[in-house]
Design a protein around this motif. Structure first.
Motif, PDB file in Angstrom:
ATOM      1  N   ASN A 101      63.432 101.013  28.116  1.00 34.14           N
ATOM      2  CA  ASN A 101      64.310 101.302  28.510  1.00 34.14           C
ATOM      3  C   ASN A 101      65.367 100.747  28.146  1.00 34.14           C
ATOM      4  O   ASN A 101      66.404 101.343  27.752  1.00 34.14           O
ATOM      5  N   LEU A 102      65.380  99.632  29.028  1.00 37.43           N
ATOM      6  CA  LEU A 102      66.392  98.812  29.805  1.00 37.43           C
ATOM      7  C   LEU A 102      66.559  97.827  28.089  1.00 37.43           C
ATOM      8  O   LEU A 102      68.251  97.992  27.644  1.00 37.43           O
ATOM      9  N   GLY A 103      66.226  98.031  27.397  1.00 36.19           N
ATOM     10  CA  GLY A 103      66.436  97.437  25.589  1.00 36.19           C
ATOM     11  C   GLY A 103      67.103  98.596  24.773  1.00 36.19           C
ATOM     12  O   GLY A 103      68.084  98.152  24.652  1.00 36.19           O
ATOM     13  N   ARG A 104      66.752  99.826  25.092  1.00 38.85           N
ATOM     14  CA  ARG A 104      67.251 100.657  24.299  1.00 38.85           C
ATOM     15  C   ARG A 104      68.703 100.399  24.634  1.00 38.85           C
ATOM     16  O   ARG A 104      69.245 100.820  24.112  1.00 38.85           O
ATOM     17  N   ALA A 105      69.119 100.858  26.251  1.00 36.51           N
ATOM     18  CA  ALA A 105      70.367 100.937  26.296  1.00 36.51           C
ATOM     19  C   ALA A 105      71.150 100.579  26.383  1.00 36.51           C
ATOM     20  O   ALA A 105      72.082 100.148  25.721  1.00 36.51           O
ATOM     21  N   LEU A 106      70.761  99.007  25.930  1.00 32.77           N
ATOM     22  CA  LEU A 106      71.697  97.744  25.753  1.00 32.77           C
ATOM     23  C   LEU A 106      72.051  97.468  23.880  1.00 32.77           C
ATOM     24  O   LEU A 106      72.844  97.233  23.852  1.00 32.77           O
TER      25      LEU A 106
END
Length: 209
Positions: free
Chosen positions: A151-156
Motif C-alpha cells: 500500500n505504501l509503495g502505491r501511495a508513493l
C-alpha cells in the motif's frame, strides 16, 4: 521543474522520513531537478539556503515523523525562514507532505498535517497532497511496494505523479498490509527487550508514578 525535498526528522539520514523521501525521489521522472535538504534545529546558513531554494522551486515536499501528535521542534526554525522568504519573493510553490508515525493507525497523523496546511496557507503557497503513513517503523520491513509495504509503495507512486503534475488531492491514509494485532505484538516484544537491557521487568513498564 525544481523540487525541494525537506527532511524534518532530527534523526536526519537515518530516519524513516529520509528513507521515504529517497523512495519518492526514485519514483519521480528524470525531467525534474530534485534537491534534498535537512532541517536544522537552530538558525543557520543551512536553513537560509533551504529557504532560498524553496522560494525558487516549483514544489516543496516536507517529510517528518509525528512527535506528540504534532511537528518536531527541529522543523520549526526552517519553516519560519521559508515563510519569510516566499512572502518576500511572492513565490508560490506547491506543497506536499509525508507524515509517518509509529502508530498503526494512519489517521493519527491528521492533526500534524492540518498544522502544516495552515502554515502553507500563511505562506501563500498552494496546497498539494499529503500522505499519512501508519506503522512508520515498518518502512524497511520489505522492498518498497511489496509484502507489508504494498500500500505504501502505491501511495508513493501516486504522490510522485501528483508532484510531477503539480496536482492537489485528498490526503492518502496508508496502513501496512500486515495485521494490526501482530504489529502490536512485535511492539510489545521490542519494549520488553529494551526493559530487560535496562534492568527492568515487563511489569515495570506498566507502573504509574
Amino acid at each position: 521543474m525544481n523540487v525541494v525535498l525537506l527532511c524534518g526528522s532530527p534523526r536526519a539520514k537515518k530516519s524513516n522520513s529520509a528513507y521515504l523521501l529517497e523512495q519518492l525521489s526514485d519514483r519521480m521522472g528524470g525531467s525534474l531537478h530534485v534537491e534534498t535538504r535537512q532541517a536544522a534545529a537552530t538558525a543557520s546558513g543551512v536553513n537560509e539556503r533551504t529557504a532560498e531554494l524553496v522560494a525558487a522551486s516549483d514544489a516543496l515536499v516536507v517529510a517528518l515523523p509525528l512527535y506528540a501528535d504534532a511537528i518536531p521542534s527541529a522543523l520549526y526554525e526552517v519553516l519560519g525562514q521559508i515563510r519569510a522568504r516566499v512572502l518576500e519573493t511572492g513565490s508560490t510553490p506547491t506543497v506536499y507532505l509525508i507524515v509517518n508515525s509509529g502508530f498503526y493507525e494512519a489517521r493519527q497523523n491528521e492533526l500534524a498535517i492540518e498544522m502544516l496546511w495552515n502554515w502553507c496557507d500563511a505562506c501563500g503557497m498552494r496546497r498539494g497532497r499529503a500522505l499519512a503513513a501508519g506503522a512508520g517503523e515498518m518502512s524497511h520491513a520489505a522492498p518498497m511496494g511489496t509484502g507489508p509495504l504494498k500500500n505504501l509503495g502505491r501511495a508513493l507512486d501516486e504522490l510522485a505523479r501528483a508532484i510531477e503534475r503539480r496536482e492537489s488531492g485528498e490526503t492518502m491514509f496508508v496502513e501496512p498490509n500486515f495485521p494490526r494485532m501482530l504489529y502490536r505484538m512485535a511492539g510489545h516484544r521490542f519494549w520488553n527487550a529494551q526493559a530487560k537491557k535496562n534492568g527492568l521487568k515487563p511489569r515495570d513498564l506498566l507502573r504509574a508514578e
